[in-house]
Design a protein around this motif. Structure first.
Motif: not given
Length: 400
Positions: A381-397
């Motif tokens: 989903t768009v939400e899950m891809h948002t969080l994948v990108i967010g984790q890559a940016l911040t290092g936080e899951s």
């Protein structure tokens, strides 16, 4: 620079920055071949299929797609065409320019079912299934998503247990493209920690206990075969398991392959909607002039065209990277997140240019917009891809 030496206006009004100049002649030829196949086999009938909510010629289409090497076209050997990732992306774009359901037929066959066997199967499994799948003689499906477990496949309830030398599968899968026409299903099940956790199984669909029921209440992807799978005591031999992978890495790797196709494919839907709106705006007269002459209409067209161009450049960049050094999961997520959200925005904006006619089946815009509602959700989903990108940016899951 004199006026005579200035570059000419683009022959394609939807390619103002000449993205096509970045493609090779061979890539353009492959694209033209797929476009011609779609014009001949899909375009004359797709509105009727969509309105009836069926794809009655799915098997026939698969055979025709197989003849031109579309099925598993980016895979090597076993009768597959062995083309590049960019070639595959261009093919997906042209397929989805006709309909997302048609691209899904090809994606599930090649990037999910065939790719799973190609990446993780035994030599015997590859020899048995891949050559016939490449020709379209055998149709495959991919059983991962469950009724209660979509974005969290680790929680799947489908179970695989050992019984002597055999495996026995019990469970259910939902939203399975090609499910009722498939000859073989790649099914993912939890085999327990002692057997490696999540495992993939190659399941002939005529195995006792395997049932597929087509879903008919869809408002999106209507020109596509979508099914619910039920597995009740499905007994398989020991060699039915995919031997080269354990855990979620297997299905997630396959999903990355399918998502890459979506990065390109959704742009086809957007292109068709944009061209329909552009053409309509030049022909539709209001207040004694074509609506193309009004500033608000031109602003919409300019925004849609620019977003489509940026999406094409991103897809091409990711394709070139995939062909040279490969892609990381977050790079695929960036592609799907950006291009699908922009594609659905383009379709919705195109609908406003067509006004009331935008909801008519006589024009392709609403059909593509409805289809992209599914594309926005499936393969992550768009939400899950948002969080994948967010984790890559911040290092936080932020998944849990």
């Amino acid at each position: 620079m004199t006026p005579s030496s200035m570059p000419k206006r683009p022959s394609d009004p939807l390619d103002l920055v000449d993205v096509d100049a970045l493609l090779t002649d061979e890539e353009k030829a492959i694209r033209a071949t797929v476009r011609q196949v779609c014009d001949d086999l899909v375009e004359p009938h797709v509105v009727e299929w969509y309105e009836k909510g069926e794809l009655p010629v799915a098997r026939e289409l698969a055979l025709e797609f197989g003849k031109v090497g579309l099925l598993g076209m980016h895979l090597e050997g076993y009768g597959c065409a062995g083309m590049s990732s960019v070639d595959y992306g261009l093919a997906c774009l042209e397929l989805e320019a006709s309909d997302s359901g048609i691209r899904s037929l090809v994606s599930v066959q090649g990037s999910l079912a065939m790719a799973a066997i190609h990446m993780f199967g035994s030599p015997e499994q590859k020899e048995e299934w891949l050559p016939r799948m490449a020709t379209g003689e055998v149709i495959g499906c991919f059983g991962l998503t469950e009724p209660d477990h979509g974005s969290d496949p680790a929680s799947m309830r489908t179970r695989a247990r050992r019984d002597g030398e055999d495996w026995v599968l019990d469970g259910g899968k939902l939203w399975i493209t090609n499910g009722t026409i498939a000859d073989v299903a790649v099914v993912w099940a939890n085999a327990g920690g002692e057997h490696g956790g999540i495992r993939g199984f190659v399941v002939p669909t005529d195995t006792p206990g395997f049932e597929a029921r087509e879903l008919h209440t869809k408002m999106s992807l209507r020109a596509s075969v979508t099914a619910e799978l039920t597995l009740t005591g499905v007994r398989l031999p020991a060699d039915a398991v995919l031997p080269e992978v354990t855990g979620l890495n297997g299905p997630l790797a396959c999903l990355s392959e399918a998502r890459f196709g979506i990065v390109w494919g959704c742009l086809g839907a957007a292109r068709t909607a944009l061209e329909a709106a552009r053409r309509y705006s030049t022909e539709r007269t209001q207040f004694d002039r074509p609506i193309a002459g009004f500033q608000l209409t031109q602003a919409k067209l300019a925004h849609m065209s620019t977003e489509l161009t940026l999406g094409r450049l991103l897809a091409l960049h990711l394709g070139r990277r995939k062909d040279t050094v490969g892609l990381r999961p977050e790079q695929v997520s960036v592609g799907k997140y950006n291009n699908v959200t922009k594609a659905i925005e383009i379709c919705r904006t195109a609908r406003t240019i067509l006004g009331g006619n935008g909801i008519s089946g006589e024009f392709p815009v609403m059909r593509h917009a409805n289809n992209l509602e599914s594309v926005l959700t499936y393969e992550g989903t768009v939400e899950m891809h948002t969080l994948v990108i967010g984790q890559a940016l911040t290092g936080e899951s932020a998944f849990r």
